[in-house]
Design a protein around this motif. Structure first.
Motif, PDB file in Angstrom:
ATOM      1  N   GLU B  40       0.853  -1.188   0.000  1.00 31.80           N
ATOM      2  CA  GLU B  40       0.000   0.000   0.000  1.00 31.80           C
ATOM      3  C   GLU B  40       0.886   1.234   0.000  1.00 31.80           C
ATOM      4  N   ARG B  41       0.590   2.153  -0.905  1.00 33.26           N
ATOM      5  CA  ARG B  41       1.467   3.327  -1.009  1.00 33.26           C
ATOM      6  C   ARG B  41       1.221   4.341   0.095  1.00 33.26           C
ATOM      7  N   GLU B  42       0.013   4.326   0.692  1.00 33.52           N
ATOM      8  CA  GLU B  42      -0.267   5.307   1.739  1.00 33.52           C
ATOM      9  C   GLU B  42       0.190   4.805   3.107  1.00 33.52           C
ATOM     10  N   ILE B  48      -9.891   4.373  -0.350  1.00 37.59           N
ATOM     11  CA  ILE B  48     -10.763   5.532  -0.486  1.00 37.59           C
ATOM     12  C   ILE B  48     -11.756   5.630   0.680  1.00 37.59           C
ATOM     13  N   LEU B  49     -12.031   4.475   1.320  1.00 34.76           N
ATOM     14  CA  LEU B  49     -13.016   4.467   2.409  1.00 34.76           C
ATOM     15  C   LEU B  49     -12.614   5.389   3.564  1.00 34.76           C
ATOM     16  N   LYS B  50     -11.334   5.615   3.733  1.00 31.61           N
ATOM     17  CA  LYS B  50     -10.870   6.447   4.852  1.00 31.61           C
ATOM     18  C   LYS B  50     -11.487   7.846   4.780  1.00 31.61           C
ATOM     19  N   ASP B  55     -22.443   7.608   5.761  1.00 34.31           N
ATOM     20  CA  ASP B  55     -22.854   6.219   5.984  1.00 34.31           C
ATOM     21  C   ASP B  55     -23.517   5.645   4.746  1.00 34.31           C
ATOM     22  N   GLY B  56     -23.687   4.336   4.724  1.00 34.00           N
ATOM     23  CA  GLY B  56     -24.278   3.671   3.566  1.00 34.00           C
ATOM     24  C   GLY B  56     -23.399   2.554   3.046  1.00 34.00           C
ATOM     25  N   PHE B  57     -22.432   2.145   3.831  1.00 38.19           N
ATOM     26  CA  PHE B  57     -21.533   1.066   3.425  1.00 38.19           C
ATOM     27  C   PHE B  57     -21.890  -0.219   4.170  1.00 38.19           C
ATOM     28  N   ALA B 126      -5.333  -4.482  -7.025  1.00 33.24           N
ATOM     29  CA  ALA B 126      -6.478  -3.877  -6.327  1.00 33.24           C
ATOM     30  C   ALA B 126      -6.175  -2.407  -6.077  1.00 33.24           C
ATOM     31  N   MET B 127      -5.783  -1.707  -7.156  1.00 33.81           N
ATOM     32  CA  MET B 127      -5.311  -0.338  -7.001  1.00 33.81           C
ATOM     33  C   MET B 127      -6.410   0.713  -7.106  1.00 33.81           C
ATOM     34  N   GLY B 128      -7.654   0.261  -7.160  1.00 35.13           N
ATOM     35  CA  GLY B 128      -8.757   1.222  -7.160  1.00 35.13           C
ATOM     36  C   GLY B 128      -8.872   1.993  -8.463  1.00 35.13           C
ATOM     37  N   LEU B 178     -22.050  14.649  -5.481  1.00 35.49           N
ATOM     38  CA  LEU B 178     -23.283  14.837  -4.714  1.00 35.49           C
ATOM     39  C   LEU B 178     -22.963  14.867  -3.222  1.00 35.49           C
ATOM     40  N   ILE B 179     -22.145  13.921  -2.800  1.00 33.15           N
ATOM     41  CA  ILE B 179     -21.798  13.830  -1.384  1.00 33.15           C
ATOM     42  C   ILE B 179     -21.016  15.069  -0.938  1.00 33.15           C
ATOM     43  N   MET B 180     -20.163  15.574  -1.832  1.00 29.36           N
ATOM     44  CA  MET B 180     -19.399  16.766  -1.469  1.00 29.36           C
ATOM     45  C   MET B 180     -20.274  18.018  -1.430  1.00 29.36           C
ATOM     46  N   GLY B 304     -12.128  -5.199  -7.382  1.00 29.71           N
ATOM     47  CA  GLY B 304     -12.527  -3.874  -6.898  1.00 29.71           C
ATOM     48  C   GLY B 304     -12.645  -2.862  -8.021  1.00 29.71           C
ATOM     49  N   ASN B 305     -12.362  -1.606  -7.698  1.00 33.05           N
ATOM     50  CA  ASN B 305     -12.520  -0.542  -8.684  1.00 33.05           C
ATOM     51  C   ASN B 305     -11.447  -0.553  -9.767  1.00 33.05           C
ATOM     52  N   ALA B 306     -10.395  -1.322  -9.580  1.00 36.41           N
ATOM     53  CA  ALA B 306      -9.396  -1.458 -10.641  1.00 36.41           C
ATOM     54  C   ALA B 306      -9.974  -2.297 -11.780  1.00 36.41           C
ATOM     55  N   VAL B 313     -19.644  -1.065  -1.994  1.00 36.54           N
ATOM     56  CA  VAL B 313     -18.390  -1.603  -1.481  1.00 36.54           C
ATOM     57  C   VAL B 313     -18.508  -3.101  -1.193  1.00 36.54           C
ATOM     58  N   ASP B 314     -19.726  -3.555  -0.888  1.00 32.12           N
ATOM     59  CA  ASP B 314     -19.920  -4.978  -0.598  1.00 32.12           C
ATOM     60  C   ASP B 314     -19.476  -5.841  -1.783  1.00 32.12           C
ATOM     61  N   TYR B 315     -19.788  -5.379  -2.996  1.00 32.41           N
ATOM     62  CA  TYR B 315     -19.387  -6.128  -4.185  1.00 32.41           C
ATOM     63  C   TYR B 315     -17.883  -6.036  -4.414  1.00 32.41           C
TER      64      TYR B 315
HETATM   65  C1  LIG Z   1     -16.689   9.230  -2.731  1.00 35.01           C
HETATM   66  C2  LIG Z   1     -17.172   7.816  -2.788  1.00 35.01           C
HETATM   67  C3  LIG Z   1     -18.345   7.493  -2.150  1.00 35.01           C
HETATM   68  C4  LIG Z   1     -18.776   6.182  -2.097  1.00 35.01           C
HETATM   69  N1  LIG Z   1     -19.925   5.879  -1.401  1.00 35.01           N
HETATM   70  C5  LIG Z   1     -20.304   4.579  -1.234  1.00 35.01           C
HETATM   71  C6  LIG Z   1     -21.427   4.215  -0.378  1.00 35.01           C
HETATM   72  O1  LIG Z   1     -22.103   5.083   0.185  1.00 35.01           O
HETATM   73  N2  LIG Z   1     -21.723   2.909  -0.217  1.00 35.01           N
HETATM   74  C7  LIG Z   1     -20.981   1.924  -0.827  1.00 35.01           C
HETATM   75  O2  LIG Z   1     -21.256   0.746  -0.628  1.00 35.01           O
HETATM   76  N3  LIG Z   1     -19.942   2.250  -1.647  1.00 35.01           N
HETATM   77  C8  LIG Z   1     -19.587   3.542  -1.880  1.00 35.01           C
HETATM   78  N4  LIG Z   1     -18.505   3.852  -2.689  1.00 35.01           N
HETATM   79  C9  LIG Z   1     -17.865   2.777  -3.453  1.00 35.01           C
HETATM   80  C10 LIG Z   1     -16.777   2.017  -2.725  1.00 35.01           C
HETATM   81  O3  LIG Z   1     -16.380   2.697  -1.578  1.00 35.01           O
HETATM   82  C11 LIG Z   1     -15.572   1.872  -3.600  1.00 35.01           C
HETATM   83  O4  LIG Z   1     -16.024   1.255  -4.765  1.00 35.01           O
HETATM   84  C12 LIG Z   1     -14.499   0.992  -2.938  1.00 35.01           C
HETATM   85  O5  LIG Z   1     -14.039   1.618  -1.769  1.00 35.01           O
HETATM   86  C13 LIG Z   1     -13.317   0.729  -3.876  1.00 35.01           C
HETATM   87  O6  LIG Z   1     -12.371  -0.109  -3.247  1.00 35.01           O
HETATM   88  P1  LIG Z   1     -10.988  -0.538  -3.905  1.00 35.01           P
HETATM   89  O7  LIG Z   1     -10.305  -1.357  -2.882  1.00 35.01           O
HETATM   90  O8  LIG Z   1     -11.225  -1.124  -5.231  1.00 35.01           O
HETATM   91  O9  LIG Z   1     -10.196   0.826  -4.176  1.00 35.01           O
HETATM   92  P2  LIG Z   1      -9.557   1.915  -3.196  1.00 35.01           P
HETATM   93  O10 LIG Z   1     -10.323   2.055  -1.947  1.00 35.01           O
HETATM   94  O11 LIG Z   1      -9.362   3.122  -4.034  1.00 35.01           O
HETATM   95  O12 LIG Z   1      -8.126   1.320  -2.816  1.00 35.01           O
HETATM   96  C14 LIG Z   1      -7.020   1.282  -3.689  1.00 35.01           C
HETATM   97  C15 LIG Z   1      -5.734   1.344  -2.889  1.00 35.01           C
HETATM   98  O13 LIG Z   1      -4.616   1.066  -3.726  1.00 35.01           O
HETATM   99  C16 LIG Z   1      -3.530   1.882  -3.370  1.00 35.01           C
HETATM  100  N5  LIG Z   1      -2.604   1.957  -4.515  1.00 35.01           N
HETATM  101  C17 LIG Z   1      -2.859   2.447  -5.755  1.00 35.01           C
HETATM  102  N6  LIG Z   1      -1.761   2.356  -6.537  1.00 35.01           N
HETATM  103  C18 LIG Z   1      -0.777   1.789  -5.801  1.00 35.01           C
HETATM  104  C19 LIG Z   1       0.610   1.435  -6.061  1.00 35.01           C
HETATM  105  N7  LIG Z   1       1.209   1.640  -7.257  1.00 35.01           N
HETATM  106  N8  LIG Z   1       1.336   0.861  -5.068  1.00 35.01           N
HETATM  107  C20 LIG Z   1       0.758   0.639  -3.858  1.00 35.01           C
HETATM  108  N9  LIG Z   1      -0.540   0.947  -3.566  1.00 35.01           N
HETATM  109  C21 LIG Z   1      -1.301   1.522  -4.514  1.00 35.01           C
HETATM  110  C22 LIG Z   1      -4.210   3.190  -3.011  1.00 35.01           C
HETATM  111  O14 LIG Z   1      -3.414   4.000  -2.200  1.00 35.01           O
HETATM  112  C23 LIG Z   1      -5.476   2.721  -2.286  1.00 35.01           C
HETATM  113  O15 LIG Z   1      -5.300   2.582  -0.901  1.00 35.01           O
HETATM  114  C24 LIG Z   1     -18.039   5.173  -2.762  1.00 35.01           C
HETATM  115  C25 LIG Z   1     -16.866   5.519  -3.458  1.00 35.01           C
HETATM  116  C26 LIG Z   1     -16.418   6.816  -3.471  1.00 35.01           C
HETATM  117  C27 LIG Z   1     -15.132   7.135  -4.217  1.00 35.01           C
END
Ligand SMILES: Cc1cc2nc3c(=O)[nH]c(=O)nc-3n(C[C@H](O)[C@H](O)[C@H](O)COP(=O)(O)OP(=O)(O)OC[C@H]3O[C@@H](n4cnc5c(N)ncnc54)[C@H](O)[C@@H]3O)c2cc1C
Ligand code: SF4
Lengths: 125, 431
Positions: B40-42, B48-50, B55-57, B126-128, B178-180, B304-306, B313-315
């Motif tokens: 994890e780079r952070e 992104i959940l941080k 609410d709604g997750f 799983a880089m989102g 919308l959330i912002m 995930g989102n990648a 988020v459940d999916y």
């Molecule tokens: C603003 C917002 C609101 C949302 N609201 C809801 C909601 O109300 N209910 C719900 O169920 N879902 C919601 N979602 C959807 C859900 O939260 C996201 O789909 C989910 O969090 C995505 O997870 P992820 O693990 O795929 O990606 P991320 O959470 O983005 O994680 C990716 C991670 O990869 C790391 N990374 C990237 N590149 C590298 C690299 N080269 N080396 C090392 N690490 C790296 C990043 O730092 C990050 O920590 C929301 C999403 C967003 C953006």
């Protein structure tokens, strides 16, 4: 109870009907228009009596690493009192370690409503 | 964890990204007995959940309305109980094949200890996703200070406690925008309006209702921001209603503001994968995968989102679990990957995509198919055919382009067949 007309989107199902909430005369029940099913009527009536929502926000901390701690109210509160709650939240400073679910303040602005941490805060020593 | 410079790091499964997808993948792979590393780079895991403090997750997974940080925390606790090497503040900088196809991959990583090499049998990406920025949308004028993506604004307010502007205009109606709109309003900024070029909001109904309507923030559909004014800092934006791509004359207006917030779409993050050149899906903008989330590169999985932009988020967690488990089985040669064949899925009619894009056969159980429609429709009939024979049909109501749909496909329908083409079509009729 609402005192002026409100147009809202029903969120009781994905269809998303537009509802009109029309205040009744002298505190009588509001009239709901635009719903397509009983669930929508019930939703409109609830919203007309009182719109309740969960408020989430952040509070200040003394930590340079984590300047904000996310928080929530434990119960839904009236939407039209959000401003007051935000003022209370913004005057709170998290000085102790906590984790998600910990109660920071009991009976916060309203009996039975607690201010709860949703994140983890850990001060070094 | 302290990195030992002397020894080459070796793992069965390396998960890249510590969001909900990566955490679920690491947990599942570890539970299958694999030696797992998570990069994890952070500074902290959670992704992104941080910063998603609303609410709604977790409605499907925990039957509770959690906030983003709470959802991430539960997974981080689970992960902490397992023997997974979690390397934070660690960047993945390159991926190479390590010898022949089943030997796995060689990664270069950089962190405070410098550059290290890591050998892994399998990879779970799983880089989102990342946000589209002002460079990817066409707006005239200067690029003064005060232009933020919705995610940047969210990070500033929710993590750093800093208000990006006092008078804001939002372009695009994605969920983060919308959330912002709501967060900015609650923190004392005034949100002048939200401009959306499409004829319907691209975020969920619930967010339109609880983030805009609750606060009387106007949503202007079929409208956009044409120009940004201001040299050092944003001073105003020019907005207009659009018809067939052209501003409608008497709707052109100047809206004074000090910041413009963009919520114009998310793009799966797959740059690191390019060196391996997996087959990509041009609609999802992620790699093409089978039901095990395995890409066309052997031993490389995506979740995930990648893989594709999810709204729940459940999916995301579910796809992480599938990928993590499959990677562990592959690493211990238990996946039986070389047997059988593959069926190709294609999306047709009013469908923008279907996922997974491939099915490895023979296989047992059911596979969840995820799909999104191109345009909202009051009803639609989904028909799945295999080599011309209908194998599954279902009617859906109130389809929204903003909402992903899901339907389970029982794999026993393929009895005997190890390949062929599967067409997934959403048609307008069907009552
Ligand atoms: C603003 C917002 C609101 C949302 N609201 C809801 C909601 O109300 N209910 C719900 O169920 N879902 C919601 N979602 C959807 C859900 O939260 C996201 O789909 C989910 O969090 C995505 O997870 P992820 O693990 O795929 O990606 P991320 O959470 O983005 O994680 C990716 C991670 O990869 C790391 N990374 C990237 N590149 C590298 C690299 N080269 N080396 C090392 N690490 C790296 C990043 O730092 C990050 O920590 C929301 C999403 C967003 C953006
Ligand atoms: S009124 Fe009924 S049909 Fe319309 S959105 Fe509400 S629940 Fe759905």
């Amino acid at each position: 109870m609402i005192t002026e007309q409100k147009n809202i989107t029903c969120i009781a199902c994905p269809r998303g009907c537009r509802l009109e909430l029309i205040p009744g005369a002298e505190g009588s029940e509001a009239q709901i228009r635009g719903y397509e099913c009983p669930k929508g009527l019930a939703y409109g009536q609830r919203e007309a009596v009182e719109a309740l929502r969960i408020l989430t926000s952040t509070v200040k901390t003394c930590s340079a690493e984590m300047p904000r701690l996310p928080v929530r109210l434990s119960e839904p509160v009236p939407l039209d009192r959000f401003r007051e709650f935000m003022d209370l939240i913004n005057s709170f400073l998290a000085v102790e370690d906590c984790k998600p679910g910990d109660v920071l303040v009991r009976d916060f602005g309203m009996p039975g409503v607690n201010l709860q941490a949703t994140g983890e805060l850990h001060y070094e020593n | 964890m302290q990195l030992n410079q002397e020894k080459q790091l070796q793992y069965d499964v390396t998960v890249v990204g510590g969001g909900p997808a990566g955490m679920a993948a690491a947990i599942a792979a570890s539970d299958e007995g694999a030696r797992v590393c998570l990069l994890e780079r952070e500074e902290k895991i959670g992704g992104i959940l941080k910063q998603c403090i609303h609410d709604g997750f977790g409605v499907l997974r925990f039957s509770e309305q959690l906030t983003g940080p709470e959802y991430a925390w539960r997974y981080a606790q689970e992960l902490g109980r397992r023997p997974v090497d979690v390397l934070t503040r660690t960047f993945l900088t390159s991926i190479e094949k390590n010898g022949s196809s089943r030997d796995g991959y060689l990664l270069k990583i950089v962190n405070s200890q410098g550059l290290s090499r890591l050998e892994t049998r399998t990879l779970v990406m799983a880089m989102g996703c990342r946000e589209r920025t002002d460079r990817q949308v066409f707006i005239h004028g200067e690029r003064p200070a005060g232009i933020f993506t919705a995610g940047q604004a969210q990070d500033l307010i929710n993590l750093k406690g800093y208000l990006p502007g006092k008078r804001c205009v939002i372009l695009g109606s994605g969920d983060i925008g919308l959330i912002m709109a709501q967060r900015l309003t609650l923190e004392g900024a005034s949100v002048e309006g939200l401009y959306e070029i499409g004829s319907e909001p691209s975020g969920l109904n619930r967010n339109v209702s609880q983030c805009l309507e609750d606060y009387g923030i106007p949503l202007h559909l079929n409208s956009t921001v044409l120009e940004v004014q201001g040299r050092k800092r944003v001073e105003a934006v020019t907005v207009a209603r659009m018809e067939r791509g052209i501003p409608v004359q008497d709707t052109v207006r100047t809206v004074p503001c000090d910041s413009l917030i963009l919520s114009v779409g998310l793009i799966p993050e797959n740059e690191m994968l390019q060196s391996l050149a997996p087959q990509m899906d041009e609609r999802t903008r992620g790699p093409r995968v089978n039901q095990y989330m395995e890409t066309s590169c052997p031993g490389v999985f995506s979740c995930g989102n990648a893989l594709h932009v999810n709204d729940l988020v459940d999916y995301v967690s579910q796809s992480g679990e599938t990928a993590g488990r499959a990677a562990a089985l592959y690493a211990s040669n238990r996946s039986g990957g070389d047997r059988g064949g593959e069926a190709e899925l294609t999306a047709a009619g009013n469908l923008s995509y279907v996922l997974p894009q491939k099915l490895r056969l023979p296989a047992e159980g059911a596979v969840p198919l995820f799909f999104r429609v191109n345009k909202s429709a009051p009803r639609g009939k989904l028909t799945v055919t295999h080599e011309g024979t209908v194998i599954l049909e279902k009617t859906f109501r109130w389809l929204k382009a903003a909402e992903m749909e899901r339907l389970d496909l029982d794999l026993s329908v393929f009895s005997g067949s190890n390949g062929g083409s599967v067409a997934v079509r959403m048609s307008e009729e069907g009552s």
